[in-house]
Design a protein around this motif. Structure first.
Motif, PDB file in Angstrom:
ATOM      1  N   SER A  77       0.826  -1.210   0.000  1.00  0.00           N
ATOM      2  CA  SER A  77       0.000   0.000   0.000  1.00  0.00           C
ATOM      3  C   SER A  77       0.854   1.250   0.000  1.00  0.00           C
ATOM      4  CB  SER A  77      -0.929   0.006   1.223  1.00  0.00           C
ATOM      5  OG  SER A  77      -1.723  -1.157   1.216  1.00  0.00           O
ATOM      6  N   PRO A  78       1.345   1.650  -1.200  1.00  0.00           N
ATOM      7  CA  PRO A  78       2.163   2.869  -1.249  1.00  0.00           C
ATOM      8  C   PRO A  78       1.281   4.090  -0.998  1.00  0.00           C
ATOM      9  CG  PRO A  78       1.742   2.042  -3.463  1.00  0.00           C
ATOM     10  CD  PRO A  78       1.148   1.054  -2.525  1.00  0.00           C
ATOM     11  N   SER A  79       1.896   5.123  -0.388  1.00  0.00           N
ATOM     12  CA  SER A  79       1.152   6.363  -0.181  1.00  0.00           C
ATOM     13  C   SER A  79       0.905   7.047  -1.512  1.00  0.00           C
ATOM     14  CB  SER A  79       1.965   7.289   0.722  1.00  0.00           C
ATOM     15  OG  SER A  79       3.147   7.676   0.033  1.00  0.00           O
ATOM     16  N   GLY A  80       0.071   8.061  -1.495  1.00  0.00           N
ATOM     17  CA  GLY A  80      -0.169   8.822  -2.720  1.00  0.00           C
ATOM     18  C   GLY A  80       1.112   9.436  -3.242  1.00  0.00           C
ATOM     19  N   PHE A  81       1.942   9.937  -2.297  1.00  0.00           N
ATOM     20  CA  PHE A  81       3.221  10.546  -2.667  1.00  0.00           C
ATOM     21  C   PHE A  81       4.114   9.541  -3.389  1.00  0.00           C
ATOM     22  CE2 PHE A  81       7.611  11.771  -1.916  1.00  0.00           C
ATOM     23  CZ  PHE A  81       7.607  13.138  -2.139  1.00  0.00           C
ATOM     24  N   VAL A  82       4.259   8.353  -2.775  1.00  0.00           N
ATOM     25  CA  VAL A  82       5.126   7.325  -3.364  1.00  0.00           C
ATOM     26  C   VAL A  82       4.559   6.857  -4.704  1.00  0.00           C
ATOM     27  CG1 VAL A  82       5.983   4.968  -3.066  1.00  0.00           C
ATOM     28  CG2 VAL A  82       6.132   6.586  -1.171  1.00  0.00           C
ATOM     29  N   SER A  83       3.227   6.690  -4.770  1.00  0.00           N
ATOM     30  CA  SER A  83       2.606   6.249  -6.026  1.00  0.00           C
ATOM     31  C   SER A  83       2.903   7.228  -7.148  1.00  0.00           C
ATOM     32  CB  SER A  83       1.093   6.119  -5.875  1.00  0.00           C
ATOM     33  OG  SER A  83       0.786   5.254  -4.818  1.00  0.00           O
ATOM     34  N   THR A  84       2.751   8.533  -6.840  1.00  0.00           N
ATOM     35  CA  THR A  84       2.975   9.548  -7.868  1.00  0.00           C
ATOM     36  C   THR A  84       4.440   9.569  -8.288  1.00  0.00           C
ATOM     37  OG1 THR A  84       1.258  10.848  -6.791  1.00  0.00           O
ATOM     38  CG2 THR A  84       2.609  11.976  -8.432  1.00  0.00           C
ATOM     39  N   TRP A  85       5.321   9.507  -7.287  1.00  0.00           N
ATOM     40  CA  TRP A  85       6.754   9.506  -7.584  1.00  0.00           C
ATOM     41  C   TRP A  85       7.110   8.322  -8.492  1.00  0.00           C
ATOM     42  CZ3 TRP A  85      10.469   6.792  -3.798  1.00  0.00           C
ATOM     43  CH2 TRP A  85      11.744   6.681  -4.379  1.00  0.00           C
ATOM     44  N   LEU A  86       6.735   7.112  -8.058  1.00  0.00           N
ATOM     45  CA  LEU A  86       7.112   5.923  -8.821  1.00  0.00           C
ATOM     46  C   LEU A  86       6.538   5.978 -10.244  1.00  0.00           C
ATOM     47  CD1 LEU A  86       6.846   2.980  -6.253  1.00  0.00           C
ATOM     48  CD2 LEU A  86       8.893   4.121  -7.159  1.00  0.00           C
ATOM     49  N   SER A  87       5.268   6.350 -10.337  1.00  0.00           N
ATOM     50  CA  SER A  87       4.617   6.345 -11.655  1.00  0.00           C
ATOM     51  C   SER A  87       5.323   7.277 -12.614  1.00  0.00           C
ATOM     52  CB  SER A  87       3.165   6.791 -11.530  1.00  0.00           C
ATOM     53  OG  SER A  87       2.521   6.026 -10.553  1.00  0.00           O
ATOM     54  N   LEU A  88       5.517   8.518 -12.188  1.00  0.00           N
ATOM     55  CA  LEU A  88       6.120   9.487 -13.097  1.00  0.00           C
ATOM     56  C   LEU A  88       7.601   9.165 -13.341  1.00  0.00           C
ATOM     57  CD1 LEU A  88       4.367  12.790 -11.962  1.00  0.00           C
ATOM     58  CD2 LEU A  88       3.813  11.274 -13.866  1.00  0.00           C
ATOM     59  N   ALA A  89       8.268   8.591 -12.332  1.00  0.00           N
ATOM     60  CA  ALA A  89       9.660   8.182 -12.534  1.00  0.00           C
ATOM     61  C   ALA A  89       9.734   7.083 -13.599  1.00  0.00           C
ATOM     62  CB  ALA A  89      10.280   7.712 -11.227  1.00  0.00           C
ATOM     63  N   PHE A  90       8.785   6.120 -13.553  1.00  0.00           N
ATOM     64  CA  PHE A  90       8.762   5.062 -14.573  1.00  0.00           C
ATOM     65  C   PHE A  90       8.528   5.652 -15.971  1.00  0.00           C
ATOM     66  CE2 PHE A  90       7.679   1.760 -11.209  1.00  0.00           C
ATOM     67  CZ  PHE A  90       8.881   1.091 -11.352  1.00  0.00           C
ATOM     68  N   VAL A  91       7.591   6.600 -16.043  1.00  0.00           N
ATOM     69  CA  VAL A  91       7.284   7.196 -17.347  1.00  0.00           C
ATOM     70  C   VAL A  91       8.504   7.966 -17.873  1.00  0.00           C
ATOM     71  CG1 VAL A  91       5.830   8.864 -18.556  1.00  0.00           C
ATOM     72  CG2 VAL A  91       4.809   7.290 -16.882  1.00  0.00           C
ATOM     73  N   LEU A  92       9.132   8.744 -16.976  1.00  0.00           N
ATOM     74  CA  LEU A  92      10.321   9.501 -17.395  1.00  0.00           C
ATOM     75  C   LEU A  92      11.458   8.554 -17.760  1.00  0.00           C
ATOM     76  CD1 LEU A  92      11.735  12.159 -17.892  1.00  0.00           C
ATOM     77  CD2 LEU A  92      12.278  12.302 -15.458  1.00  0.00           C
TER      78      LEU A  92
END
Lengths: 210, 225
Positions: A77-92
């Motif tokens: 259960s990642p936090s919203g912060f971690v989810s956003t970080w990971l997602s955009l980091a993967f896209v970048l």
């Protein structure tokens, strides 16, 4: 309007934290994948291309929502912060891998041959001869893509990240007027305008001098 | 004199269906200057590139300065430092300056150490490329059409450097059609066609009185202009 300033400012801090994390990890991972790909190990390259194409085709918001609402079903259960970080980091990571790879392949074959003929190893040639030339070529597309994806931190508001847009919208629902939103928009400009200008400066500074 | 410094035997090279080298034998003695001529696609460059293993021969044997170049146990990066190579397109590194004064002096460009390739003429770039190779004190130098990309007035300066290299006793294998240079500097000229050495001999013989019809036709063609 000014009484919402502290909220917006704390949003700015969160946005900066997110942005720095995304840029550093996303670009580092993208470069690492491009270097791995240059080793020309077939199965590994298929894997890299598969992952990269996946994250290049998924909308960033979908990735964020998938990680935030999807991962809990496998007991992460990642936090919203971690989810956003990971997602955009993967896209970048995905986009920057393609940009770095294009840079590496656009360095003339003769450069490899000249370096190898003087006894430099594959790794030395890549690091000292090919990458320095490739990186210059990648700067304009890379800065563009980085800015575009980093602005996506605003998507974090969907998963309750208290970044600029999140703070501004909750302030707006308390104040019943759009002035916090205006503050939020101003904060984005104050934050990203210098980045855009700096990017332009970097692009001219490293432009190819022949 | 000892055995040959370059000893290549039975070299074959296939690029897919293309059979580019068809059993080439080449022995070059120390301090010898060997010229390789032939029509494009005859395998001259491929032969040169097989000698330092930039191209992997499909079969055959290459020994340079006593080192078996094709043995998987050979440290190829170390071995390549004994074999300088100069390319048609210079292949200087655009992000670096020339540096290395000692080597630049030998090509007459000591004052250009701080220059990047973009600030040099084609002839100067090629001389820097030669300096890059001789800086490693190679035992053999390979030249792959070193003057073909140069404007005519810049060719002389590069040939001048090659001539002084030869006078210093460097072993050289040169793929080029600079007939004038070959005539007064080469010990031996090889004529290649269709992936094989058709004939070889002293420049005077190959240029004035070749034994083979194909050699005669080729010499005639390049002398016409």
């Amino acid at each position: 309007m000014l009484k919402y300033m502290p909220d917006i400012l704390s949003g700015v801090v969160v946005t900066i934290e997110l942005a720095v994390l995304i840029v550093v990890t996303g670009i580092a991972a993208g470069l690492a994948l491009a270097l791995l790909r240059s080793l020309a190990i077939r199965p590994l390259n298929w894997l890299i291309i598969g992952v990269v194409d996946l994250f290049r085709s998924l909308p960033p918001l979908v990735v964020i929502v998938l990680i935030y609402f999807g991962l809990p079903s496998v007991n992460v259960s990642p936090s919203g912060f971690v989810s956003t970080w990971l997602s955009l980091a993967f896209v970048l990571m995905a986009f920057s891998e393609e940009i770095f790879w294009a840079g590496i392949t656009s360095v003339a074959r003769g450069q490899w041959e000249a370096a190898r003929s003087t006894g430099l190893s594959f790794g030395q040639t890549l690091m000292h001869v090919v990458l320095p030339q490739a990186l210059r070529l990648t700067i304009p597309p890379l800065t563009n893509r980085t800015i575009a994806i980093t602005k996506g931190t605003a998507l974090g508001t969907v998963v309750a990240v208290t970044e600029i847009l999140g703070q501004a919208s909750s302030a707006m629902s308390n104040s019943y007027n759009p002035s916090p939103l205006m503050l939020g928009a101003a904060a984005y400009i104050v934050l990203f305008f210098p980045v855009v200008v700096a990017a332009r400066w970097v692009e001219t500074k490293f432009a190819w001098k022949r | 004199m000892n055995g040959p410094i370059v000893d290549a035997r039975g070299l074959h090279k296939h690029f897919g269906a293309l059979h580019v080298l068809r059993g080439v034998d080449l022995r070059v003695a120390e301090r010898e200057l060997v010229f390789v001529i032939g029509p494009s696609g005859s395998g001259k460059s491929t032969l040169l590139r097989c000698l330092n293993r930039l191209e992997e021969p499909s079969s055959g044997k290459v020994v340079v300065d006593g080192i078996d170049m094709l043995d998987p146990r050979t440290d190829i990066n170390h071995a390549r430092q004994r074999i300088g190579m100069v390319f048609q397109s210079f292949n200087l590194y655009p992000h670096m300056t020339a540096l290395g004064r000692a080597a630049l002096e030998r090509v007459g460009l000591a004052d250009r150490a701080g220059h990047t390739p973009g600030q040099l003429s084609g002839g100067q770039q090629q001389r820097v490329a030669i300096a890059r190779s001789i800086a490693l004190e190679p035992r053999v130098m390979l030249f792959d059409e070193p003057t073909s990309a140069l404007d005519p007035e810049l060719v002389g300066s590069v040939l001048e450097v090659m001539r002084s290299l030869r006078e210093s006793g460097m072993t050289m294998i040169v793929v080029s059609h600079e007939m004038g240079f070959a005539r007064n500097a080469a010990d031996r000229v090889l004529f290649m066609d269709g992936g094989a050495i058709v004939e070889e001999g002293p420049p005077a013989v190959i240029f004035e009185d070749p034994a083979h019809e194909r050699t005669r036709a080729f010499i005639g063609q390049i002398q016409r202009h």
